[in-house]
Design a protein around this motif. Structure first.
Motif, mmCIF file in Angstrom:
data_model
loop_
_atom_site.group_PDB
_atom_site.id
_atom_site.type_symbol
_atom_site.label_atom_id
_atom_site.label_comp_id
_atom_site.label_asym_id
_atom_site.label_seq_id
_atom_site.Cartn_x
_atom_site.Cartn_y
_atom_site.Cartn_z
ATOM 1 N N VAL A 11 47.837 35.476 41.536
ATOM 2 C CA VAL A 11 48.075 35.174 40.257
ATOM 3 C C VAL A 11 48.527 36.530 39.495
ATOM 4 O O VAL A 11 47.636 37.532 39.608
ATOM 5 C CB VAL A 11 46.813 34.802 39.440
ATOM 6 C CG1 VAL A 11 47.000 34.449 38.066
ATOM 7 C CG2 VAL A 11 46.335 33.497 40.304
ATOM 8 N N PRO A 12 49.872 36.795 39.067
ATOM 9 C CA PRO A 12 50.290 37.928 38.401
ATOM 10 C C PRO A 12 49.717 38.509 37.418
ATOM 11 O O PRO A 12 49.367 39.681 37.357
ATOM 12 C CB PRO A 12 51.762 37.577 37.926
ATOM 13 C CG PRO A 12 52.029 36.200 38.613
ATOM 14 C CD PRO A 12 50.894 35.348 38.743
ATOM 15 N N GLU A 13 48.938 37.873 36.548
ATOM 16 C CA GLU A 13 48.331 38.204 35.261
ATOM 17 C C GLU A 13 46.821 38.794 35.702
ATOM 18 O O GLU A 13 46.144 39.689 35.073
ATOM 19 C CB GLU A 13 48.209 37.167 34.430
ATOM 20 C CG GLU A 13 49.356 36.900 33.435
ATOM 21 C CD GLU A 13 50.158 36.015 34.179
ATOM 22 O OE1 GLU A 13 49.837 35.493 35.326
ATOM 23 O OE2 GLU A 13 51.198 35.713 33.724
ATOM 24 N N LEU A 14 46.487 38.225 36.929
ATOM 25 C CA LEU A 14 45.131 38.793 37.151
ATOM 26 C C LEU A 14 44.954 40.117 37.888
ATOM 27 O O LEU A 14 45.979 40.403 38.696
ATOM 28 C CB LEU A 14 44.314 37.794 38.137
ATOM 29 C CG LEU A 14 44.047 36.472 37.327
ATOM 30 C CD1 LEU A 14 43.122 35.737 38.119
ATOM 31 C CD2 LEU A 14 43.431 36.596 36.062
ATOM 32 N N GLN A 37 40.405 40.678 41.112
ATOM 33 C CA GLN A 37 40.524 39.235 40.870
ATOM 34 C C GLN A 37 41.313 38.394 41.737
ATOM 35 O O GLN A 37 40.653 37.228 42.039
ATOM 36 C CB GLN A 37 40.709 39.110 39.336
ATOM 37 C CG GLN A 37 39.867 39.526 38.220
ATOM 38 C CD GLN A 37 40.545 39.576 37.021
ATOM 39 O OE1 GLN A 37 41.774 39.821 36.615
ATOM 40 N NE2 GLN A 37 39.655 39.343 35.808
ATOM 41 N N LEU A 53 37.868 32.697 34.468
ATOM 42 C CA LEU A 53 38.724 33.217 35.294
ATOM 43 C C LEU A 53 39.591 32.057 35.832
ATOM 44 O O LEU A 53 40.901 32.418 36.034
ATOM 45 C CB LEU A 53 37.989 34.004 36.352
ATOM 46 C CG LEU A 53 38.819 34.723 37.441
ATOM 47 C CD1 LEU A 53 39.287 36.276 36.674
ATOM 48 C CD2 LEU A 53 37.821 35.348 38.353
ATOM 49 N N ALA A 74 43.700 31.850 35.835
ATOM 50 C CA ALA A 74 44.427 31.733 37.155
ATOM 51 C C ALA A 74 45.281 30.315 37.240
ATOM 52 O O ALA A 74 46.203 30.391 37.607
ATOM 53 C CB ALA A 74 43.318 31.746 38.371
ATOM 54 N N GLY A 79 48.269 31.236 34.983
ATOM 55 C CA GLY A 79 48.952 32.341 35.716
ATOM 56 C C GLY A 79 49.877 31.841 36.849
ATOM 57 O O GLY A 79 50.977 32.041 36.589
ATOM 58 N N ARG A 80 49.311 31.151 37.793
ATOM 59 C CA ARG A 80 49.939 30.562 38.782
ATOM 60 C C ARG A 80 49.199 29.432 39.571
ATOM 61 O O ARG A 80 48.295 29.744 40.343
ATOM 62 C CB ARG A 80 50.435 31.762 39.891
ATOM 63 C CG ARG A 80 51.655 30.828 40.672
ATOM 64 C CD ARG A 80 52.198 31.975 41.788
ATOM 65 N NE ARG A 80 53.172 32.884 40.873
ATOM 66 C CZ ARG A 80 53.484 33.883 41.585
ATOM 67 N NH1 ARG A 80 53.362 34.223 42.754
ATOM 68 N NH2 ARG A 80 54.466 34.526 40.870
ATOM 69 N N ALA A 113 49.081 29.312 43.402
ATOM 70 C CA ALA A 113 48.143 30.317 43.735
ATOM 71 C C ALA A 113 46.781 29.758 43.737
ATOM 72 O O ALA A 113 45.754 29.860 44.678
ATOM 73 C CB ALA A 113 48.221 31.723 43.361
ATOM 74 N N ALA A 114 46.451 29.350 42.693
ATOM 75 C CA ALA A 114 44.910 28.805 42.186
ATOM 76 C C ALA A 114 44.455 27.758 43.160
ATOM 77 O O ALA A 114 43.347 27.770 43.543
ATOM 78 C CB ALA A 114 44.817 28.151 40.641
ATOM 79 N N GLY A 133 50.705 31.086 29.629
ATOM 80 C CA GLY A 133 49.289 30.848 30.310
ATOM 81 C C GLY A 133 49.162 32.166 31.098
ATOM 82 O O GLY A 133 49.767 33.210 31.417
ATOM 83 N N GLY A 134 47.888 32.322 31.606
ATOM 84 C CA GLY A 134 47.426 33.438 32.155
ATOM 85 C C GLY A 134 46.833 34.624 31.463
ATOM 86 O O GLY A 134 45.870 35.370 32.160
ATOM 87 N N ALA A 135 46.857 34.796 30.243
ATOM 88 C CA ALA A 135 46.414 36.098 29.430
ATOM 89 C C ALA A 135 45.975 35.493 27.957
ATOM 90 O O ALA A 135 46.664 34.790 27.531
ATOM 91 C CB ALA A 135 47.616 36.942 29.369
#
Lengths: 275, 331
Positions: free
Chosen positions: A92-95, A99, B188, B192, B195-196, B199-200, B261-263
């Protein structure tokens, strides 16, 4: 013969009318590095996604230490010690690096704070793991988006190997990497083998397989075409099998099962014997 | 290296720019208007911002998962109408309040259900926006009805110690939201998923469950804000909360939550909500035509989105610098 670490028996999988895998069997021993090669759409990724719990097979079974093992979800697979390093790294790029390494397996604090993640402990362990891999260390608080391709690969490998993995599947681990980073990936594979971890490498680069693997398995159109010990083959022979989709030694043996397929069948029979 | 440091300063500025802007605005307004820097005025602004903060905490989670919820303004209206309707039927407070909270939760879960099927959140919640307000008009026949229940009035207008009840509620919601987002797996995983998502999912995160949960949460918070607003306005009206969803989204985006998303941070969202309300309050105190206040809010939002994209670009640039420093030969 010892019981193989992982054995896949007669795995079949279809997506609608498309048959992705037909009756595929393979087995891997602990500490063995197996190269899985084949053209696009040969079924390599589908087979590995079944092993990592992303897909469930339509037919066939998976044995872990000689016992049938259901891998219905990625968590099942990870729980069984099967880890995957995805081609796109699945980060996940933002993490942050930490993490990402602990994603899905966060350490929690104790007592009243048992619902809270333990950031300090995870940071410390992540740093340790990345250093242990001998890969270039990105600061573990850096968001992954701010790291290079090689560093992201390092994070993905650290994540796959940190939690006592028994089998690590690497999907095109050297695609999109610079030469120095490729060397580090190969070194990491060697280190895993020396720790008794089995590794499956999916790669388009035959030299990756020749360099790192003990054995190569060739897939074409969803079926196993043949397999070779690396010391018993050459790059051009593997390429020939990938392209032609059949084992040249079959013809030499005068039809029927060739050496490679016969050896695989024997291995399967040995693995299925009760311990 | 000088360029590297400049980037870090730039990153710092865009990350905390809102807090500086909020501080600067408060200082400037304190000089410009003698009525601004008073306890009473601050309480007033905080009370205005409270329902926005309550919903925006939920919106922060939704947007962390790369979603959006446009239906919250309509939910506020429906809750407002149902509160007075239920009281009109003679139901007691201890039934009415849980009932409308449950309705908010269910409405959110319906949104979440369709979103986790893969439908675009924008469309799903837009459909819910018209549906919920439509039901509000059907139930109320378009009329506003006064509310007389002491508890609801206390929620909207009462005080706990020196603070108004809505402010206390907003603080409680924001603190819980901040802890959940910053310290728990759920927070978290929300980031996630946004963010992607792939991947999650590969890491075994229950992506569908997370989506259901964040939409359920904003539904619950929307219903709570609806009760608070009903108490503050003193009536249940199908016209309550018109454009409220946009103000909530503005506060969240202003607070640095990524549209992709993600932040996301709760502190940013709270600061965003306060900033919008302080700007409105300050311009009102200066006697600026209230219609211009809307224009100002729009321009601020535009500026915030611009910064939001600049943040992304800066980080990418920063990444490139790091990569260039790495001693790897190019392919």
């Amino acid at each position: 013969m010892t019981v193989p670490l992982i054995e896949m028996r007669n795995i079949s999988k279809s997506f609608g009318a498309v048959v992705a895998l037909r009756q595929v069997s393979l087995s891997i021993a602990a500490g063995e590095v197996v190269g899985l090669v084949g053209d696009n759409a040969a079924g390599k990724s589908t087979l590995m996604k079944i092993l990592s719990g992303v897909y469930t097979p339509d037919a066939g079974e998976i044995m872990l230490d000689g016992r049938a093992q259901a891998l219905a979800t990625p968590m099942d697979a990870r729980g069984a010690g099967i880890e995957m390093v995805y081609q796109d790294f699945a980060l996940v790029p933002e993490l942050s690096v930490t993490q990402n390494i602990f994603l899905g397996r966060e350490l929690l604090q104790g007592g009243l704070r048992s619902k809270f993640v333990d950031k300090a402990k995870m940071r410390e362990r992540a740093t340790h793991w990345i250093e242990r891999l001998g890969l270039r260390v990105p600061p573990v608080d850096t968001p992954v988006r701010a790291t290079s391709g090689g560093q992201q690969q390092a994070v993905a490998i650290a994540r796959a190997t940190a939690f006592d993995a028994r089998l690590v599947i690497m999907d095109e681990p050297t695609a999109n990497l610079a030469a120095a980073a490729i060397e580090k990936v190969r070194a990491a594979i060697g280190r895993l083998r020396s720790h008794g971890v089995a590794v499956i490498v999916i790669s388009h680069r035959i030299e990756d397989i020749l360099e790192t693997a003990d054995r190569a398995i060739v897939l074409k159109h969803g079926a196993v075409v043949g397999e070779r010990r690396i010391e018993d083959t050459r790059g051009d022979e593997l390429v020939h099998m990938i392209v032609a989709g059949r084992d040249p030694r079959d013809a030499a043996a005068g039809g029927g099962d060739g050496d490679g397929a016969g050896a695989a069948a024997d291995g399967g029979a040995g693995g299925s014997a009760p311990p | 290296m000088a360029g590297f440091d400049r980037r870090r300063i730039g990153l710092f500025a865009v990350r905390y720019g809102l807090f500086f802007a909020l501080g600067a605005w408060v200082v400037a307004m304190s000089i410009a208007s003698e009525h601004f820097l008073t306890w009473l005025n601050f309480l007033n602004v905080a009370r205005q911002a409270a329902p926005i903060v309550i919903i925006a905490v939920g919106m922060t989670f939704v947007m962390a998962t790369a979603g959006i919820d446009l239906s919250v303004g309509s939910l506020v209206a429906l809750v407002s109408v149902l509160v007075v309707t239920f009281f009109g039927l003679g139901l007691p407070t201890e039934i009415v309040i849980p009932a409308v909270l449950a309705l908010g939760l269910v409405s959110g879960l319906v949104n979440g259900y369709f979103v986790q099927l893969g439908l675009p959140p924008f469309v799903v919640t837009l459909a819910m926006l018209t549906t919920l307000r439509g039901i509000g008009f059907v139930v109320s026949d378009g009329y506003a009805t006064p509310v007389r229940d002491d508890f609801v009035l206390w929620l909207g207008r009462g005080q706990i110690g020196p603070l108004h009840t809505p402010i206390v509620l907003a603080i409680v919601v924001a603190v819980i939201g901040g802890v959940v987002l910053g310290k728990t797996r759920f927070g978290l995983y929300s980031l996630a998923v946004g963010g992607r998502e792939e991947a999650a999912r590969a890491m075994g995160i229950n992506v569908r469950g997370i989506k259901l949960a964040v939409y359920g949460a904003i539904g619950l918070l929307g219903a709570l804000a609806g009760i608070v607003l009903t108490g503050r306005l003193g009536n249940g009206s199908p016209n309550a909360g018109i454009m409220l969803e946009l103000e909530v989204i503005a506060a969240t985006v202003l607070g640095g939550t990524s549209l992709f998303g993600g932040a996301a941070t709760i502190a940013g969202t709270v600061a965003g909500a306060l900033f919008i309300n302080f700007v409105r309050n300050g311009l009102n105190l200066l006697g600026v035509n209230p219609f211009w206040v809307q224009v100002a809010t729009g321009l601020i939002l535009l500026l915030a989105v611009l910064l939001n994209t600049v943040v992304n670009r800066r980080i990418t640039e920063w990444a490139r610098v790091l990569r260039a420093e790495e001693p790897e030969p190019g392919p």
